[in-house]
Scaffold this motif. Structure first.
Motif, PDB file in Angstrom:
ATOM      1  N   PRO A   1       0.911  -1.159   0.003  1.00 46.98           N
ATOM      2  CA  PRO A   1       0.206  -0.084   0.140  1.00 46.98           C
ATOM      3  C   PRO A   1       0.930   1.206  -0.080  1.00 46.98           C
ATOM      4  N   VAL A   2       0.947   1.960  -1.131  1.00 45.29           N
ATOM      5  CA  VAL A   2       1.863   3.165  -1.345  1.00 45.29           C
ATOM      6  C   VAL A   2       1.114   4.416  -0.319  1.00 45.29           C
ATOM      7  N   GLY A   3      -0.095   4.464  -0.627  1.00 45.80           N
ATOM      8  CA  GLY A   3      -0.913   5.430   0.369  1.00 45.80           C
ATOM      9  C   GLY A   3      -0.659   5.505   1.870  1.00 45.80           C
ATOM     10  N   ARG A   4      -0.597   3.847   2.235  1.00 47.49           N
ATOM     11  CA  ARG A   4      -0.629   3.700   3.736  1.00 47.49           C
ATOM     12  C   ARG A   4       0.884   4.010   4.062  1.00 47.49           C
ATOM     13  N   ILE A   5       1.766   3.737   3.255  1.00 46.70           N
ATOM     14  CA  ILE A   5       3.297   3.924   3.621  1.00 46.70           C
ATOM     15  C   ILE A   5       3.476   5.457   3.699  1.00 46.70           C
ATOM     16  N   GLY A   6       2.649   6.117   2.605  1.00 44.48           N
ATOM     17  CA  GLY A   6       2.858   7.468   2.738  1.00 44.48           C
ATOM     18  C   GLY A   6       2.430   8.378   3.847  1.00 44.48           C
ATOM     19  N   ARG A   7       1.418   7.824   4.341  1.00 38.81           N
ATOM     20  CA  ARG A   7       0.754   8.486   5.550  1.00 38.81           C
ATOM     21  C   ARG A   7       1.466   8.114   6.928  1.00 38.81           C
ATOM     22  N   TYR A   8       2.258   6.851   6.930  1.00 39.23           N
ATOM     23  CA  TYR A   8       2.914   6.414   7.990  1.00 39.23           C
ATOM     24  C   TYR A   8       4.451   7.539   7.787  1.00 39.23           C
ATOM     25  N   LEU A   9       4.686   7.800   6.747  1.00 42.90           N
ATOM     26  CA  LEU A   9       5.960   8.629   6.618  1.00 42.90           C
ATOM     27  C   LEU A   9       5.460  10.013   7.017  1.00 42.90           C
TER      28      LEU A   9
ATOM     29  N   GLN B   1       3.046  11.011   8.877  1.00 38.91           N
ATOM     30  CA  GLN B   1       2.631  10.935  10.518  1.00 38.91           C
ATOM     31  C   GLN B   1       4.017  10.719  11.422  1.00 38.91           C
ATOM     32  N   GLY B   2       4.974  10.127  11.132  1.00 39.26           N
ATOM     33  CA  GLY B   2       6.188   9.739  11.872  1.00 39.26           C
ATOM     34  C   GLY B   2       7.115  10.842  11.929  1.00 39.26           C
ATOM     35  N   LYS B   3       6.837  12.009  11.211  1.00 37.18           N
ATOM     36  CA  LYS B   3       7.686  13.124  11.357  1.00 37.18           C
ATOM     37  C   LYS B   3       8.986  12.986  10.857  1.00 37.18           C
ATOM     38  N   TYR B   4       9.359  12.169   9.985  1.00 32.71           N
ATOM     39  CA  TYR B   4      10.955  11.808   9.723  1.00 32.71           C
ATOM     40  C   TYR B   4      11.389  12.929   8.876  1.00 32.71           C
ATOM     41  N   ALA B   5      10.411  13.975   8.326  1.00 37.55           N
ATOM     42  CA  ALA B   5      11.093  14.986   7.662  1.00 37.55           C
ATOM     43  C   ALA B   5      10.031  16.112   7.381  1.00 37.55           C
ATOM     44  N   THR B   6      10.311  17.093   7.291  1.00 38.44           N
ATOM     45  CA  THR B   6       9.230  18.232   7.393  1.00 38.44           C
ATOM     46  C   THR B   6       8.587  18.099   5.973  1.00 38.44           C
ATOM     47  N   ARG B   7       9.254  17.697   4.964  1.00 35.52           N
ATOM     48  CA  ARG B   7       8.690  17.624   3.504  1.00 35.52           C
ATOM     49  C   ARG B   7       8.819  16.326   2.882  1.00 35.52           C
ATOM     50  N   MET B   8       7.958  15.874   2.052  1.00 37.85           N
ATOM     51  CA  MET B   8       8.203  14.589   1.613  1.00 37.85           C
ATOM     52  C   MET B   8       7.711  14.348  -0.052  1.00 37.85           C
ATOM     53  N   GLY B   9       8.610  13.733  -0.726  1.00 34.04           N
ATOM     54  CA  GLY B   9       8.313  13.761  -2.278  1.00 34.04           C
ATOM     55  C   GLY B   9       7.274  12.725  -2.521  1.00 34.04           C
ATOM     56  N   ALA B  10       6.576  12.732  -3.544  1.00 34.09           N
ATOM     57  CA  ALA B  10       5.802  11.909  -4.284  1.00 34.09           C
ATOM     58  C   ALA B  10       6.198  10.798  -4.462  1.00 34.09           C
ATOM     59  N   GLY B  11       7.276  10.395  -4.767  1.00 32.05           N
ATOM     60  CA  GLY B  11       8.117   9.043  -5.196  1.00 32.05           C
ATOM     61  C   GLY B  11       8.837   8.352  -3.877  1.00 32.05           C
ATOM     62  N   ALA B  12       8.879   9.127  -2.682  1.00 36.97           N
ATOM     63  CA  ALA B  12       9.107   8.367  -1.464  1.00 36.97           C
ATOM     64  C   ALA B  12       8.522   7.281  -1.023  1.00 36.97           C
ATOM     65  N   PRO B  13       7.136   7.306  -0.873  1.00 32.02           N
ATOM     66  CA  PRO B  13       6.451   6.251  -0.383  1.00 32.02           C
ATOM     67  C   PRO B  13       6.493   5.039  -1.566  1.00 32.02           C
ATOM     68  N   VAL B  14       6.339   5.665  -2.798  1.00 26.53           N
ATOM     69  CA  VAL B  14       6.307   4.162  -3.884  1.00 26.53           C
ATOM     70  C   VAL B  14       7.652   3.777  -3.992  1.00 26.53           C
ATOM     71  N   TYR B  15       8.850   4.379  -3.488  1.00 24.50           N
ATOM     72  CA  TYR B  15      10.065   3.648  -3.357  1.00 24.50           C
ATOM     73  C   TYR B  15      10.169   2.728  -2.324  1.00 24.50           C
ATOM     74  N   LEU B  16       9.854   3.334  -1.459  1.00 21.88           N
ATOM     75  CA  LEU B  16       9.720   2.541  -0.003  1.00 21.88           C
ATOM     76  C   LEU B  16       8.968   1.136  -0.273  1.00 21.88           C
ATOM     77  N   ALA B  17       7.806   1.519  -0.844  1.00 19.75           N
ATOM     78  CA  ALA B  17       6.789   0.325  -0.821  1.00 19.75           C
ATOM     79  C   ALA B  17       7.417  -0.840  -1.889  1.00 19.75           C
ATOM     80  N   ALA B  18       8.328  -0.122  -2.948  1.00 17.78           N
ATOM     81  CA  ALA B  18       8.704  -1.228  -3.865  1.00 17.78           C
ATOM     82  C   ALA B  18       9.882  -1.899  -3.169  1.00 17.78           C
ATOM     83  N   VAL B  19      10.737  -1.345  -2.358  1.00 19.83           N
ATOM     84  CA  VAL B  19      11.798  -2.016  -1.632  1.00 19.83           C
ATOM     85  C   VAL B  19      11.124  -3.074  -0.532  1.00 19.83           C
TER      86      VAL B  19
END
Length: 159
Positions: free
Chosen positions: A50-58, A60-78
């Motif tokens: 789930p790309v959307g769920r991983i993006g939501r976790y990223l 809500q986790g406050k890992y960074a102030t900003r997040m690119g659109a490709g970050a959850p896609v890449y993490l989900a793929a890995v």
């Protein structure tokens, strides 16, 4: 009079039906395509995770102030790749043990026998996983006809 009204009514119904199926440019600006089913970001990326769920976790986790659109896609793929790799090897271990279901023991055997996965999950304890079958050579009973093997063992033990 009755025969004329019946064909008129059916003609009227046909015109109403044909009007509904024809695309009209009025409305919400969809161009008359009708309601289109929304496509998930996982489906767009061709992933099962789930790309959307991983993006939501990223977010809500406050890992960074900003997040690119490709970050959850890449993490989900890995994550999907790692999961598929472990499941593949665990399935092979289950088949070797003549079982149709993967149990924690099969996951442990898969991870410990793979060099890279063992390095990645070196400090991970898998519940009910057990250990690799391993008996040290010193503990094995000595053979009478194994003279050459005994010499090689003693040579490696000389310090």
């Amino acid at each position: 009079g009755e025969k004329k009204s019946t064909p008129n009514r059916s003609y009227r119904c046909q015109s109403i039906l044909s009007r509904e199926t024809k695309p009209t440019m009025s409305g919400k600006g969809k161009g008359g395509r009708g309601e289109k089913k929304s496509t998930s970001s996982s489906a767009k990326a061709g992933l099962q995770f789930p790309v959307g769920r991983i993006g939501r976790y990223l977010r809500q986790g406050k890992y960074a102030t900003r997040m690119g659109a490709g970050a959850p896609v890449y993490l989900a793929a890995v994550l999907e790749y790692l999961c598929a790799e472990i499941l593949e090897l665990a399935g092979n271990a289950a088949r070797d043990n003549k079982k149709s279901r993967i149990i924690p023991r099969h996951i442990t055997l898969a991870v410990k026998n793979d060099e890279e996965l063992n390095k990645l999950l070196g400090n991970v304890t898998i519940a009910a996983g057990g250990v690799l079958p391993n008996i040290h050579a010193v503990l094995l009973p000595k053979r009478s006809s194994g003279g050459s093997k005994k010499a090689s063992l003693s040579a490696s033990q000389d310090y």
